[in-house]
Design a protein around this motif. Structure first.
Motif, PDB file in Angstrom:
ATOM      1  N   THR A   1      51.828  37.110  37.475  1.00  0.00           N
ATOM      2  CA  THR A   1      52.966  37.659  38.203  1.00  0.00           C
ATOM      3  C   THR A   1      54.031  36.589  38.428  1.00  0.00           C
ATOM      4  OG1 THR A   1      51.509  39.245  39.319  1.00  0.00           O
ATOM      5  CG2 THR A   1      53.676  38.856  40.295  1.00  0.00           C
TER       6      THR A   1
ATOM      7  N   LYS B   1      41.459  37.363  40.256  1.00  0.00           N
ATOM      8  CA  LYS B   1      42.515  37.639  41.239  1.00  0.00           C
ATOM      9  C   LYS B   1      43.615  36.587  41.152  1.00  0.00           C
ATOM     10  CE  LYS B   1      39.389  39.788  44.597  1.00  0.00           C
ATOM     11  NZ  LYS B   1      38.775  39.656  45.933  1.00  0.00           N
TER      12      LYS B   1
ATOM     13  N   ILE C   1      42.700  43.259  35.633  1.00  0.00           N
ATOM     14  CA  ILE C   1      42.035  44.027  36.690  1.00  0.00           C
ATOM     15  C   ILE C   1      41.003  44.973  36.099  1.00  0.00           C
ATOM     16  CG2 ILE C   1      42.388  45.690  38.543  1.00  0.00           C
ATOM     17  CD1 ILE C   1      45.193  44.565  38.900  1.00  0.00           C
TER      18      ILE C   1
ATOM     19  N   GLY D   1      48.863  41.995  33.746  1.00  0.00           N
ATOM     20  CA  GLY D   1      47.951  41.892  34.886  1.00  0.00           C
ATOM     21  C   GLY D   1      46.956  43.034  35.008  1.00  0.00           C
TER      22      GLY D   1
ATOM     23  N   ILE E   1      45.727  36.944  37.983  1.00  0.00           N
ATOM     24  CA  ILE E   1      46.708  38.032  38.068  1.00  0.00           C
ATOM     25  C   ILE E   1      47.935  37.580  38.851  1.00  0.00           C
ATOM     26  CG2 ILE E   1      47.108  40.341  38.991  1.00  0.00           C
ATOM     27  CD1 ILE E   1      44.090  40.868  38.425  1.00  0.00           C
TER      28      ILE E   1
END
Length: 492
Positions: A338, A331, A451, A447, A334
Motif C-alpha cells: 500500500t 499483514k 490476503i 494486496g 500488505i
C-alpha cells in the motif's frame, strides 16, 4: 582452509552472517561505483568520433543499463550545461552496443540464478559464495586495468555471475543457519540492508576517489576488499561438498523446481517482490527526463533525489524484520505494498524537487519492509513443504533453500531488466504521470492476492492439524506446544 563442522558453524553463525553482509555490500558497491566514472570510459571508447558525454549523465542512479536511454533521450532535445556543442555527437547510433555493455550484468545474473539454485543442491552454499566473491575480485581487477569495450563487457558479465552466486546462496545459507523464525526474520532484514548501504556508499566513493586518484583507484580498493573477504570466507566457511537430503530434493532436475512453481503462495509472494521492485526500476530511467522537462532541477539534484529511496530501504530492512514476524508477515507486506502504491501515485504530483523526497522515501521504505517480511517467509514455506525437522543438528537433513531464492532473484532480475524497457515504451504513449499512477494502482491491487493466499494457507494448516496429519515446520514452537500457530500468525 580451516573448515568448521556444522555444529561449529552454528556457533559462529553471527560471523558468517556478517561475511554474507560484507559480500552483498561489495556486490552492490561494485555495481554503483562505476556510475560517476562511466563518462570517462565512454569518452575513451568514442574519442575518434570527437564527442563529449553530457556531464548530467553521471548523476544517473542505481543501475548502469538505464544510462543509454537517458543519453539517447537527451540528444537533441534537452539542453545540458557545460557541454561543448561543437564536440557533441548523438549517441543514438551507439545505443545498441552501449546498452549491451551496460545491460549484460542483469542479463547474466538472470540466466545464472536458476543454475546456481540447482548447483547448490549438489555442493551446498559455501562454495558458490566463495566463487561469487572471487568473481567480484576478478571483475574489479578487469575494471581497473581494462582499456577496451571488450574488457568492460567481460567485467560486467563476470560481475553478473558473482551477483547470482552471492545473492542466491548467501540468503540460503543464512536461512539454513537461523532456523528460529524470529531471529531469521531479523537477521535477513539486516543483511538485505547491505544492498542499500552499498548503493549509498558506491556513488560518492567512486566519484571522490576518481577525482583524487584516477579512474582505476576505486577498483583497486574494491579488489583489496574482495581479497580480504575471500580470505575470511576461506577461513570460516565449511567448503566441504554436502548433499541435501530433504524430501524436496530429488534427482530429477525438473522435480526440484516443480513443488515451488506449483505452490500458489510462493508464486504470489515472489510476484509481490517483483511488482514492488518494478516500481523502482521503472522510475529510475524515466524520472530524470521528467524532472528536467517539468521541474528544471540542478544537475546534482538528478542523482540526490534518489538518496531517500536507499535510506528508506535501509530503514525498512533493518528495523521491520522483527516487527513483521511479531505482527504477521503477510499483514506487514500488505501495508508495505500500500505504501509503495501510494508513493508511486504521489511522485508525479510534485511541483518542486523537494516535494519528491517524501514519496521517494516512502517508496524505498515500502520495498524494504516488503522484502524484510517476505524474503524470510520464503524459507519458512520451504521448511513447511519439505517436511524436515530443521531443529536437527545435521546439516545434511536441512531443507534446500537455493531453489526458492533463485526464483526470488529471478523476479528481481526481471524487474530490473524488463520493467525499464516497458516503462520507456509506455512513457511516449501515456506519459510519465500516468505510468507511475498505473504501477501504483497495480501495487495497491496486489494486496488482496496476499490476503487471499494467506487465508487459504492458514485454513490448510488448521485442517491438517485437526486431521492429525504430520506437519513439521522450521518454526519455533508456541508456548502451548502447537507448531502450527506461529506459521498461522506469519501468513495471516
Amino acid at each position: 582452509m580451516f573448515p568448521f563442522m556444522c555444529e561449529d558453524r552454528r556457533q559462529s553463525r553471527a560471523f558468517i552472517a556478517f561475511i554474507i553482509y560484507i559480500s552483498l555490500f561489495l556486490d552492490n558497491m561494485l555495481l554503483t561505483v562505476i556510475v560517476p566514472i562511466l563518462p570517462d570510459y565512454l569518452v575513451h571508447f568514442y574519442s575518434s568520433a570527437n564527442f563529449s558525454i553530457p556531464s548530467s549523465v553521471i548523476y544517473k542512479n542505481f543501475d548502469l543499463h538505464y544510462v543509454p536511454k537517458l543519453i539517447g533521450g537527451s540528444s537533441g532535445h534537452v539542453p545540458f550545461t557545460n557541454v561543448k556543442t561543437e564536440r557533441s555527437v548523438s549517441l543514438e547510433s551507439e545505443n545498441g552496443s552501449i546498452g549491451i555493455l551496460l545491460g549484460v550484468k542483469a542479463l547474466v545474473q538472470l540466466i545464472c540464478n536458476p543454475i546456481v539454485g540447482n548447483l547448490s543442491l549438489r555442493i551446498g552454499y559455501s562454495l558458490p559464495i566463495l566463487f561469487g566473491t572471487l568473481n567480484l575480485l576478478v571483475a574489479s581487477a578487469i575494471f581497473a586495468f581494462g582499456q577496451s569495450y571488450a574488457s568492460l563487457f567481460v567485467a560486467r558479465a563476470v560481475h553478473g555471475v558473482g551477483s547470482a552466486c552471492i545473492s542466491v546462496c548467501g540468503m540460503s545459507l543464512v536461512a539454513q543457519l537461523y532456523v528460529e523464525p524470529d531471529k531469521r526474520s531479523k537477521i535477513m532484514g539486516t543483511i538485505l540492508g547491505s544492498i542499500a548501504v552499498g548503493v549509498l556508499i558506491g556513488y560518492p566513493f567512486g566519484g571522490i576517489t576518481y577525482d583524487l586518484l584516477g579512474k582505476a583507484a576505486p577498483f583497486h580498493i574494491l579488489t583489496v576488499l574482495c581479497l580480504f573477504t575471500l580470505t575470511m570466507q576461506l577461513a570460516t566457511l565449511d567448503l566441504t561438498v554436502r548433499h541435501h537430503s530433504s524430501s524436496i530434493v530429488v534427482e530429477d532436475g525438473g522435480s526440484r523446481w516443480w513443488p515451488l512453481l506449483t505452490n500458489r503462495l510462493i508464486l504470489i509472494i515472489v510476484g509481490a517482490i517483483w511488482i514492488s521492485t518494478s516500481a523502482m526500476s521503472i522510475l529510475e530511467p524515466c524520472l530524470p527526463l521528467w524532472m528536467m522537462s517539468m521541474l528544471h532541477p540542478k544537475k546534482w539534484q538528478l542523482g540526490t533525489v534518489f538518496i531517500p529511496d536507499s535510506i528508506g530501504y535501509w530503514v525498512g530492512t533493518n528495523f521491520f524484520g522483527g516487527i513483521a514476524y511479531r505482527f504477521g508477515q503477510m499483514k506487514v507486506a500488505i501495508l508495505a505494498l500500500t505504501l509503495v502504491g501510494v508513493s508511486c501515485i504521489l511522485i508525479p504530483s510534485a511541483t518542486a524537487v523537494f516535494e519528491l523526497l517524501l514519496p521517494h522515501f516512502g517508496l524505498g521504505l515500502g520495498i524494504g519492509v516488503l522484502d524484510a517480511a517476505l524474503v524470510p517467509l520464503l524459507a519458512t514455506l520451504v521448511d513447511s513443504q519439505s517436511g524436515s525437522d530443521t531443529e536437527s543438528d545435521s546439516c545434511e537433513s536441512s531443507p534446500n533453500y537455493g531453489a526458492v531464492y533463485a526464483v526470488q532473484q529471478i523476479a528481481v532480475s526481471l524487474a530490473y531488466s524488463a520493467a525499464p524497457i516497458l516503462g520507456g515504451e509506455l512513457v511516449p504513449l501515456i506519459g510519465f504521470p500516468w505510468l507511475m499512477r498505473t504501477i501504483g494502482i497495480l501495487n495497491l491491487a496486489y494486496g488482496p492476492l496476499l490476503i487471499y493466499s494467506g487465508m487459504r494457507e492458514s485454513v490448510r494448516i488448521v485442517l491438517q492439524k485437526r486431521s492429525e496429519l504430520p506437519l513439521t515446520t522450521a518454526l519455533e514452537p508456541a508456548a502451548d506446544g502447537s507448531n502450527y500457530r506461529r506459521f498461522y500468525n506469519a501468513v495471516n
